[in-house]
Design an enzyme around this catalytic site. Structure first.
Site, mmCIF file in Angstrom:
data_model
loop_
_atom_site.group_PDB
_atom_site.id
_atom_site.type_symbol
_atom_site.label_atom_id
_atom_site.label_comp_id
_atom_site.label_asym_id
_atom_site.label_seq_id
_atom_site.Cartn_x
_atom_site.Cartn_y
_atom_site.Cartn_z
ATOM 1 N N GLY A 17 0.008 2.405 5.251
ATOM 2 C CA GLY A 17 -0.796 1.865 4.901
ATOM 3 C C GLY A 17 -2.207 0.845 6.296
ATOM 4 O O GLY A 17 -1.244 1.095 6.889
ATOM 5 N N SER A 18 -3.370 0.243 5.844
ATOM 6 C CA SER A 18 -3.263 0.483 6.919
ATOM 7 C C SER A 18 -3.661 -0.897 7.589
ATOM 8 O O SER A 18 -3.678 -1.486 8.850
ATOM 9 C CB SER A 18 -5.489 0.370 6.360
ATOM 10 O OG SER A 18 -5.825 -0.776 5.624
ATOM 11 N N ASP A 50 5.724 -4.760 5.636
ATOM 12 C CA ASP A 50 4.860 -3.417 5.008
ATOM 13 C C ASP A 50 3.143 -4.227 4.358
ATOM 14 O O ASP A 50 3.352 -5.556 4.413
ATOM 15 C CB ASP A 50 5.221 -2.823 3.656
ATOM 16 C CG ASP A 50 4.801 -2.066 3.552
ATOM 17 O OD1 ASP A 50 5.426 -1.244 2.731
ATOM 18 O OD2 ASP A 50 3.543 -0.960 3.285
ATOM 19 N N GLY A 51 1.771 -3.777 3.846
ATOM 20 C CA GLY A 51 1.293 -4.237 3.502
ATOM 21 C C GLY A 51 1.979 -4.292 1.879
ATOM 22 O O GLY A 51 2.899 -4.132 1.218
ATOM 23 N N GLY A 101 -1.001 3.665 -1.044
ATOM 24 C CA GLY A 101 -0.725 4.680 -0.522
ATOM 25 C C GLY A 101 0.035 5.616 -0.603
ATOM 26 O O GLY A 101 -0.199 6.414 0.173
ATOM 27 N N GLU A 108 8.845 3.451 0.126
ATOM 28 C CA GLU A 108 8.865 2.022 0.553
ATOM 29 C C GLU A 108 9.691 1.319 -0.111
ATOM 30 O O GLU A 108 10.432 0.245 0.854
ATOM 31 C CB GLU A 108 7.505 1.352 1.101
ATOM 32 C CG GLU A 108 6.380 2.102 1.180
ATOM 33 C CD GLU A 108 4.955 1.457 0.474
ATOM 34 O OE1 GLU A 108 4.620 1.288 -0.648
ATOM 35 O OE2 GLU A 108 3.904 1.637 1.543
#
Ligand code: DER
Length: 241
Positions: free
Chosen positions: A30-31, A86-87, A102, A108
């Site tokens: 992800g961003s 991680d987001g 995402g 994940e």
């Protein structure tokens, strides 16, 4: 500060504070996770960190890490990670998460459940009082009879009231910007469950989803978070489980 600058702040801080030389590191997708991967590449390049191996949680994170020269391994040779970063799409007060915006939720989760520490990095827009209304819950399902599985999921007691939407277009976002069904890195489909009211019992909802034949994995990450690093207008804060 822009949202992107906030994401960069927490991405960099997560690596600076939690990654040490010699570690096995899970790389999120992800961003926001993008910046954690970028920082790890930087610190390996300038010699601040050494002897790191990393496990990516998506093909696109694998490609980013390869470009940065980060040594990559898989769970097959490294079933235990020191830390994963991680987001998240939503974080509730118990640090339970909705992830999968995402489309990477399966890889994940399989990586992040193997990490001694799971560090979540978010800008403050991801914080919520209850999971669901703020971001539709992604559920990865097999393509075989996917309409049947979509209906079965939508009828689960703990998910009452949800509106299921089969993800179309790109699997990496739920904008439904195409006329083809989105396909994940694992060759599966994603159903995004939209809620008007918060999910009452996220743990129970997760169990019901996992007990549904046809469901591969879901985006409720409950009881996994070690700490959340949050970037907001007035700076960075850390919430520990
Ligand atoms: O898809 C995912 O699980 C991502 O980690 C998502 O939860 C957060 O993505 P973002 O950092 O681009 O908002």
């Amino acid at each position: 500060l822009s949202q992107d600058e906030l994401k960069k702040m927490v991405g960099y801080k997560s690596v600076d504070d939690y990654v040490k030389s010699g570690m096995v590191v899970g790389l999120g997708t992800g961003s926001t996770a993008y910046y954690a991967v970028e920082r790890l590449g930087q610190l390996l390049k300038d010699g601040t960190l050494e002897d790191i191996v990393a496990i990516p949680t998506s093909i696109r994170t694998k490609e980013q890490a390869e470009e940065l020269g980060i040594p990559l391994v898989t769970l097959d040779t490294h079933s235990k990670l020191d830390v994963a970063i991680d987001g998240a799409d939503e974080v509730d007060p118990d640090l339970n998460l909705v992830k999968g915006g995402g489309g990477a939720l399966f890889r994940e989760k399989i990586v992040e459940v193997c990490a001694d520490k799971f560090i979540v990095i978010v800008d403050e827009s991801k914080l919520c009082d209850g999971l669901g209304p703020g971001f539709p819950l992604p559920v990865e399902i097999v393509p075989f009879c996917h309409e049947h599985t979509l209906r079965t999921v939508a009828a689960l007691p703990s998910l009452a009231g949800c509106k299921p939407v089969l993800r179309m277009g790109s699997s990496t976002n739920n904008q439904n910007d195409g006329d083809e069904i989105a396909v994940t890195d694992n060759g599966n489909y994603i159903v995004d469950l939209h809620f008007e009211e918060p999910i009452k019992d996220a743990v129970k909802a997760g169990e019901e989803l996992k007990n549904t034949v046809g469901v591969v994995e879901h985006g409720l990450f409950c009881g996994m978070t070690t700490a959340v690093i949050i970037a907001g207008a007035d700076g960075i804060s850390v919430k520990e489980a």
